[in-house]
Enzyme design. Structure first.
Site, PDB file in Angstrom:
ATOM      1  CB  CYS A   1      -0.892  -0.009   1.240  1.00 33.31           C
ATOM      2  SG  CYS A   1      -2.258   1.150   1.086  1.00 33.31           S
TER       3      CYS A   1
ATOM      4  CG  ASP B   1      -4.212  -1.191  10.409  1.00 30.18           C
ATOM      5  OD1 ASP B   1      -3.103  -1.653  10.747  1.00 30.18           O
ATOM      6  OD2 ASP B   1      -4.359  -0.048   9.939  1.00 30.18           O
TER       7      ASP B   1
HETATM    8  O1  LIG Z   1      -0.437   4.348   4.580  1.00 32.26           O
HETATM    9  C1  LIG Z   1      -1.010   5.394   4.927  1.00 32.26           C
HETATM   10  O2  LIG Z   1      -0.463   6.493   4.815  1.00 32.26           O
HETATM   11  C2  LIG Z   1      -2.385   5.336   5.493  1.00 32.26           C
HETATM   12  C3  LIG Z   1      -3.055   6.511   5.726  1.00 32.26           C
HETATM   13  C4  LIG Z   1      -4.328   6.501   6.255  1.00 32.26           C
HETATM   14  C5  LIG Z   1      -4.944   5.301   6.567  1.00 32.26           C
HETATM   15  C6  LIG Z   1      -4.275   4.097   6.348  1.00 32.26           C
HETATM   16  C7  LIG Z   1      -2.996   4.085   5.816  1.00 32.26           C
HETATM   17  N1  LIG Z   1      -2.314   2.904   5.581  1.00 32.26           N
HETATM   18  C8  LIG Z   1      -2.795   1.602   5.870  1.00 32.26           C
HETATM   19  O3  LIG Z   1      -2.497   1.260   7.207  1.00 32.26           O
HETATM   20  C9  LIG Z   1      -2.242  -0.122   7.327  1.00 32.26           C
HETATM   21  C10 LIG Z   1      -0.979  -0.395   8.095  1.00 32.26           C
HETATM   22  O4  LIG Z   1       0.108   0.275   7.590  1.00 32.26           O
HETATM   23  P1  LIG Z   1       1.608  -0.046   8.098  1.00 32.26           P
HETATM   24  O5  LIG Z   1       2.065  -1.250   7.332  1.00 32.26           O
HETATM   25  O6  LIG Z   1       1.559  -0.281   9.553  1.00 32.26           O
HETATM   26  O7  LIG Z   1       2.387   1.170   7.735  1.00 32.26           O
HETATM   27  C11 LIG Z   1      -2.238  -0.678   5.929  1.00 32.26           C
HETATM   28  O8  LIG Z   1      -3.499  -1.285   5.714  1.00 32.26           O
HETATM   29  C12 LIG Z   1      -2.141   0.503   5.042  1.00 32.26           C
HETATM   30  O9  LIG Z   1      -2.910   0.261   3.882  1.00 32.26           O
END
Ligand SMILES: O=C(O)c1ccccc1N[C@@H]1O[C@H](COP(=O)(O)O)[C@@H](O)[C@H]1O
Length: 218
Positions: free
Chosen positions: A10, A133
């Site tokens: 992502c 998450d």
């Molecule tokens: O990635 C981002 O900037 C974000 C912004 C707002 C909401 C969600 C976001 N990311 C998502 O969060 C989870 C976990 O991320 P991480 O691997 O812990 O960095 C994942 O599902 C991203 O898609």
């Protein structure tokens, strides 16, 4: 043969990120539409990246409490396969978005304790997929993408009636253990494969996907 774990990378921001995701064998790529995020894209920039994504990799738009005007603009401009709702969208709003746009919807829910896990049930009946998450820390300015994990044992024997994805603080180093503990068949990562916020690292993407392919005893 056991099917490979499906990986979502992502927060892509550059054409080389799309190439790295394709080369590594990820199943999904995500584009973030949230101005406070270091991974935020304009709709035009997302379209330019999305058209470069090879067939077979699902293109996901991540939004946070988006209104119809923003969703109309995104879905009318960017070729997409799925919407990821990462805010405080209610089950009713999830249903409404699903019906209005005709795209599969994945609803993210932040987990820190058993009560949060129970809240997932409300979404598993209205969303096409759920994303489990970590709940953001109180000091966080983003609802996700914080590189924070939750206690994976909270969901170690949980199953839902729809496909689900594990997220939150996953890295090339911990993803195999997370899969072994939770039984996840799909995983999502953003900050864990970055050299700096918003800048993906091709080697870390390769290492992450490779780590999901290594069987680990539960
Ligand atoms: O990635 C981002 O900037 C974000 C912004 C707002 C909401 C969600 C976001 N990311 C998502 O969060 C989870 C976990 O991320 P991480 O691997 O812990 O960095 C994942 O599902 C991203 O898609």
């Amino acid at each position: 043969m056991t099917p490979a774990i499906r990986v979502k990378i992502c927060g892509l921001t550059r054409p080389e990120d799309v190439a790295a995701v394709a080369e590594a064998g990820a199943a999904y790529c995500g584009f973030v539409f949230f101005p406070r995020s270091p991974r935020n894209l304009s709709v035009a920039a997302a379209r330019d990246l999305a058209v470069e994504v090879p067939v077979g990799i699902a293109k996901v738009a991540l939004v946070v409490n988006a209104d119809d005007a923003l969703l109309d603009e995104i879905t009318g401009t960017v070729p997409l396969d799925m919407l990821q709702l990462h805010g405080a969208e209610s089950p009713e709003r999830v249903s409404e978005i699903r019906a209005r746009y005709g795209l599969p919807v994945m609803k993210a829910v932040g987990v820190a304790d058993a009560e949060d896990v129970a809240a997932l049930d409300d979404y598993a009946t209205v969303a096409d997929q759920i994303l489990v998450d970590a709940k953001p820390p109180k000091s966080a300015t983003l609802p996700g993408g914080n590189g924070v994990s939750f206690d994976w044992r909270l969901i170690s024997n949980r199953r839902w009636p729809v496909p689900w994805m594990l997220a939150g603080g996953l890295t090339p180093e911990n993803v195999a253990e997370a899969i072994a503990l939770t039984g996840a068949k799909q995983v999502d990562v953003s900050s864990g494969v970055e050299a700096a916020p918003g800048i993906k690292d091709a080697q870390m993407i390769r290492d992450f996907v490779a780590a999901t392919r290594v069987p680990m005893m539960r």
